[in-house]
Design a protein around this motif. Structure first.
Motif, PDB file in Angstrom:
ATOM      1  N   PHE A 155      33.296  60.876 125.677  1.00 29.14           N
ATOM      2  CA  PHE A 155      34.660  61.266 125.214  1.00 29.14           C
ATOM      3  C   PHE A 155      35.249  60.666 123.929  1.00 29.14           C
ATOM      4  N   HIS A 156      35.309  59.203 123.992  1.00 25.78           N
ATOM      5  CA  HIS A 156      35.732  58.481 123.136  1.00 25.78           C
ATOM      6  C   HIS A 156      34.937  58.900 121.631  1.00 25.78           C
ATOM      7  N   GLU A 157      33.760  59.076 121.675  1.00 24.49           N
ATOM      8  CA  GLU A 157      33.037  59.302 120.441  1.00 24.49           C
ATOM      9  C   GLU A 157      33.573  60.610 119.968  1.00 24.49           C
ATOM     10  N   LEU A 158      33.682  61.639 120.927  1.00 21.22           N
ATOM     11  CA  LEU A 158      34.214  63.047 120.525  1.00 21.22           C
ATOM     12  C   LEU A 158      35.447  62.939 120.019  1.00 21.22           C
ATOM     13  N   ILE A 159      36.488  62.078 120.493  1.00 22.57           N
ATOM     14  CA  ILE A 159      37.896  62.088 119.855  1.00 22.57           C
ATOM     15  C   ILE A 159      37.849  61.207 118.537  1.00 22.57           C
ATOM     16  N   ALA A 160      36.769  60.443 118.276  1.00 24.86           N
ATOM     17  CA  ALA A 160      36.580  59.550 116.966  1.00 24.86           C
ATOM     18  C   ALA A 160      36.581  60.596 115.870  1.00 24.86           C
ATOM     19  N   GLU A 161      35.742  61.652 116.077  1.00 21.66           N
ATOM     20  CA  GLU A 161      35.507  62.637 114.980  1.00 21.66           C
ATOM     21  C   GLU A 161      36.735  63.347 114.441  1.00 21.66           C
ATOM     22  N   GLU A 162      36.839  63.087 113.062  1.00 21.84           N
ATOM     23  CA  GLU A 162      38.240  63.277 112.311  1.00 21.84           C
ATOM     24  C   GLU A 162      38.720  64.898 112.771  1.00 21.84           C
ATOM     25  N   ASP A 163      37.770  65.848 112.589  1.00 22.07           N
ATOM     26  CA  ASP A 163      38.268  67.366 112.842  1.00 22.07           C
ATOM     27  C   ASP A 163      38.549  67.728 113.974  1.00 22.07           C
ATOM     28  N   MET A 164      38.050  66.980 115.155  1.00 21.89           N
ATOM     29  CA  MET A 164      38.523  66.876 116.490  1.00 21.89           C
ATOM     30  C   MET A 164      39.923  66.413 116.833  1.00 21.89           C
ATOM     31  N   ARG A 165      40.222  65.031 116.045  1.00 24.85           N
ATOM     32  CA  ARG A 165      41.550  64.571 116.310  1.00 24.85           C
ATOM     33  C   ARG A 165      42.636  65.517 115.628  1.00 24.85           C
ATOM     34  N   GLU A 166      42.252  66.094 114.557  1.00 29.23           N
ATOM     35  CA  GLU A 166      43.249  66.961 113.577  1.00 29.23           C
ATOM     36  C   GLU A 166      43.654  68.313 114.407  1.00 29.23           C
ATOM     37  N   GLU A 167      42.465  68.491 115.334  1.00 33.05           N
ATOM     38  CA  GLU A 167      42.715  69.836 115.911  1.00 33.05           C
ATOM     39  C   GLU A 167      43.481  69.336 117.411  1.00 33.05           C
ATOM     40  N   LEU A 168      43.123  68.574 117.990  1.00 32.14           N
ATOM     41  CA  LEU A 168      44.029  67.840 119.032  1.00 32.14           C
ATOM     42  C   LEU A 168      45.492  67.914 118.871  1.00 32.14           C
ATOM     43  N   VAL A 169      45.909  67.076 117.665  1.00 31.87           N
ATOM     44  CA  VAL A 169      46.942  66.479 117.376  1.00 31.87           C
ATOM     45  C   VAL A 169      48.035  68.192 116.839  1.00 31.87           C
ATOM     46  N   MET A 170      47.059  68.829 115.934  1.00 40.16           N
ATOM     47  CA  MET A 170      47.804  69.913 115.505  1.00 40.16           C
ATOM     48  C   MET A 170      48.065  71.059 116.630  1.00 40.16           C
ATOM     49  N   ASP A 171      47.339  71.227 117.528  1.00 39.22           N
ATOM     50  CA  ASP A 171      47.392  72.517 118.042  1.00 39.22           C
ATOM     51  C   ASP A 171      47.920  72.147 119.724  1.00 39.22           C
ATOM     52  N   SER A 172      47.939  70.934 120.002  1.00 38.17           N
ATOM     53  CA  SER A 172      48.568  70.579 121.392  1.00 38.17           C
ATOM     54  C   SER A 172      49.919  70.599 121.242  1.00 38.17           C
ATOM     55  N   ASP A 173      50.802  71.427 122.107  1.00 36.64           N
ATOM     56  CA  ASP A 173      52.238  71.171 122.355  1.00 36.64           C
ATOM     57  C   ASP A 173      52.581  69.999 123.198  1.00 36.64           C
ATOM     58  N   PHE A 174      51.529  69.659 124.177  1.00 43.33           N
ATOM     59  CA  PHE A 174      51.883  68.335 124.765  1.00 43.33           C
ATOM     60  C   PHE A 174      51.957  67.261 123.974  1.00 43.33           C
ATOM     61  N   VAL A 175      50.970  67.150 123.092  1.00 43.99           N
ATOM     62  CA  VAL A 175      50.834  66.109 122.057  1.00 43.99           C
ATOM     63  C   VAL A 175      52.121  65.851 121.098  1.00 43.99           C
ATOM     64  N   LYS A 176      52.702  67.140 120.785  1.00 50.65           N
ATOM     65  CA  LYS A 176      53.749  67.160 120.079  1.00 50.65           C
ATOM     66  C   LYS A 176      55.093  66.650 120.744  1.00 50.65           C
ATOM     67  N   LYS A 177      55.298  67.460 122.005  1.00 48.30           N
ATOM     68  CA  LYS A 177      56.255  66.723 122.679  1.00 48.30           C
ATOM     69  C   LYS A 177      56.268  65.312 123.052  1.00 48.30           C
ATOM     70  N   THR A 178      55.057  64.846 123.280  1.00 45.10           N
ATOM     71  CA  THR A 178      54.869  63.263 123.456  1.00 45.10           C
ATOM     72  C   THR A 178      55.294  62.645 122.302  1.00 45.10           C
ATOM     73  N   ILE A 179      54.995  63.038 121.181  1.00 48.34           N
ATOM     74  CA  ILE A 179      55.287  62.174 119.910  1.00 48.34           C
ATOM     75  C   ILE A 179      56.876  62.362 119.522  1.00 48.34           C
ATOM     76  N   GLN A 180      57.297  63.532 119.925  1.00 51.71           N
ATOM     77  CA  GLN A 180      58.786  63.821 119.648  1.00 51.71           C
ATOM     78  C   GLN A 180      59.712  62.806 120.794  1.00 51.71           C
ATOM     79  N   ASP A 181      59.398  62.758 121.687  1.00 54.81           N
ATOM     80  CA  ASP A 181      59.783  61.711 122.839  1.00 54.81           C
ATOM     81  C   ASP A 181      59.486  60.436 122.425  1.00 54.81           C
ATOM     82  N   THR A 182      58.497  60.130 121.912  1.00 52.56           N
ATOM     83  CA  THR A 182      58.175  58.739 121.821  1.00 52.56           C
ATOM     84  C   THR A 182      59.156  58.516 120.353  1.00 52.56           C
ATOM     85  N   LEU A 183      59.134  59.333 119.479  1.00 47.36           N
ATOM     86  CA  LEU A 183      59.841  58.754 118.328  1.00 47.36           C
ATOM     87  C   LEU A 183      61.558  58.757 118.604  1.00 47.36           C
TER      88      LEU A 183
END
Length: 194
Positions: free
Chosen positions: A54-82
């Motif tokens: 799983f860590h190797e999969l997340i380490a891939e650049e295109d996978m990280r971009e897809e997770l960050v750009m497409d996930s509403d959960f990640v967006k909300k988490t970043i917004q709350d964190t900021l």
């Protein structure tokens, strides 16, 4: 009706029941297979090998971009964190690193330019800028800035660069020759008048 037709009539509904029972059993088996597969995948992910994969999969650049750009959960988490106090403290500390601040500024430059250009066209923003520039304190600060050694050094550097430019030198030569012509014409007219 003949016996043969009876048998066919009886066989058709029985055959239909058998097919339906087979489908129901297949659907139940599929559901059980799905639950079993799901449990197996979860168990695999909990192992050290699964975590590593799983860590190797997340380490891939295109996978990280897809997770960050497409996930509403990640967006909300970043917004709350900021917006949290810890987030503000974190960003203040991170921005003290000159290399990170430079990279961050460069990545935001084109977006900031677009925002600034759109603001410059906004009449309300223009009025606010005019109010700021008319403020006497702003004028005093500008004068203080112009008196500083760093500002003068910067201006001298700009002037030296301009003087070394062939375009600027030819422009200055043209202006000086026009000024000399005006001065000589003025002197000639004064001599004729006297």
């Amino acid at each position: 009706m003949s016996k043969k037709n009876w048998k066919v009539l009886l066989a058709l509904p029985l055959l239909g029941l058998l097919v339906l029972a087979g489908c129901a059993q297949t659907e139940a088996q599929q559901n059980a297979d799905y639950e079993g597969t799901k449990k197996m995948v979860i168990d695999l992910l909990k192992t050290d090998e699964g975590k590593k994969a799983f860590h190797e999969l997340i380490a891939e650049e295109d996978m990280r971009e897809e997770l960050v750009m497409d996930s509403d959960f990640v967006k909300k988490t970043i917004q709350d964190t900021l917006t949290s106090e810890e987030g503000k403290t974190f960003w203040q500390e991170v921005m003290k690193d000159p290399e990170f601040a430079k990279t961050f500024a460069e990545s935001m430059q084109s977006e900031n330019e677009k925002i600034l250009k759109s603001l410059m066209k906004d009449p309300e923003y223009q009025q606010m800028m005019m109010d700021i520039l008319k403020d006497p304190q702003m004028g005093e600060q500008a004068l203080e800035l112009m008196k500083s050694k760093e500002y003068r050094e910067q201006i001298m550097g700009i002037m030296n660069e301009a003087l070394e430019s062939p375009y600027f030198a030819s422009k200055m030569t043209d202006l000086m020759s026009k000024a000399m012509e005006k001065q000589t014409k003025g002197q000639d007219q004064n001599k004729e008048g006297s």
